[in-house]
Design an enzyme around this catalytic site. Sequence first.
Site, PDB file in Angstrom:
ATOM      1  N   HIS A  36      -1.638  17.653  15.847  1.00 35.87           N
ATOM      2  CA  HIS A  36      -2.113  17.133  17.125  1.00 35.87           C
ATOM      3  C   HIS A  36      -2.540  18.322  17.977  1.00 35.87           C
ATOM      4  O   HIS A  36      -2.237  19.462  17.642  1.00 35.87           O
ATOM      5  CB  HIS A  36      -1.016  16.334  17.844  1.00 35.87           C
ATOM      6  CG  HIS A  36       0.134  17.215  18.222  1.00 35.87           C
ATOM      7  ND1 HIS A  36       1.156  17.529  17.337  1.00 35.87           N
ATOM      8  CD2 HIS A  36       0.413  17.886  19.369  1.00 35.87           C
ATOM      9  CE1 HIS A  36       1.999  18.350  17.926  1.00 35.87           C
ATOM     10  NE2 HIS A  36       1.580  18.586  19.166  1.00 35.87           N
ATOM     11  N   HIS A 126      -5.432  24.354  20.392  1.00 34.91           N
ATOM     12  CA  HIS A 126      -5.121  24.666  19.004  1.00 34.91           C
ATOM     13  C   HIS A 126      -4.318  23.541  18.357  1.00 34.91           C
ATOM     14  O   HIS A 126      -3.756  22.698  19.039  1.00 34.91           O
ATOM     15  CB  HIS A 126      -4.316  25.973  18.920  1.00 34.91           C
ATOM     16  CG  HIS A 126      -2.937  25.824  19.467  1.00 34.91           C
ATOM     17  ND1 HIS A 126      -2.657  25.863  20.815  1.00 34.91           N
ATOM     18  CD2 HIS A 126      -1.737  25.604  18.835  1.00 34.91           C
ATOM     19  CE1 HIS A 126      -1.360  25.697  21.002  1.00 34.91           C
ATOM     20  NE2 HIS A 126      -0.784  25.523  19.817  1.00 34.91           N
TER      21      HIS A 126
END
EC number: 3.1.4.58
Length: 183
Positions: A36, A126
């Site tokens: 995620h 990220h």
Amino acid sequence: MRLFVGLELPLPLLHAIGELRGGLPDVTWQSPESYHLTLHFIGEVTHPHLHEEIHHVLSAIRATPPVLQPAGTGLFTSARPNGSDTLWIGCAPDDALTTLREKVRKGLNRAIPAGTERNSRHFTPHVTVGRMEHPDQERRQRWLATTVPAAEAQTMGHFTLFRSIRHADGPFYEPLEHYPLQF
């Protein structure tokens, strides 16, 4: 309940990023199902009233859907002498992603009671993919030189309030609520 706000990754991105698993020895790779992109870490929420306030803040956010495109590798080094490095895949710059993150951060920081720690960390979009135990400079450089598999950019249709549940096998992220993004 330990909460955070993030973006669930669509299957094409999960598969592309998951191709990197096993590319280095002595890395604890995360399961692609847990991938995620965190927009805002909230932390431990024990009062039902605060959980309700968080939901109201997130429900009121209107933002252009961001586009995610994997771009490069990176790592966060541990401050502890024998700590592990966190390996991640970055995302190409996207103004809609930055704007969404700021709306979430500002709204939640207003909703969190005074005296509670505010989340103001620098935002590095990220996806965490693994942890490298006892890293040395050569292994770090090998990771940073890794080529990210090609993946088509994906437009996100919603963002999500997650609950983080700690298990012996690693964390599990349970989606609690999805919040649609409008064009």
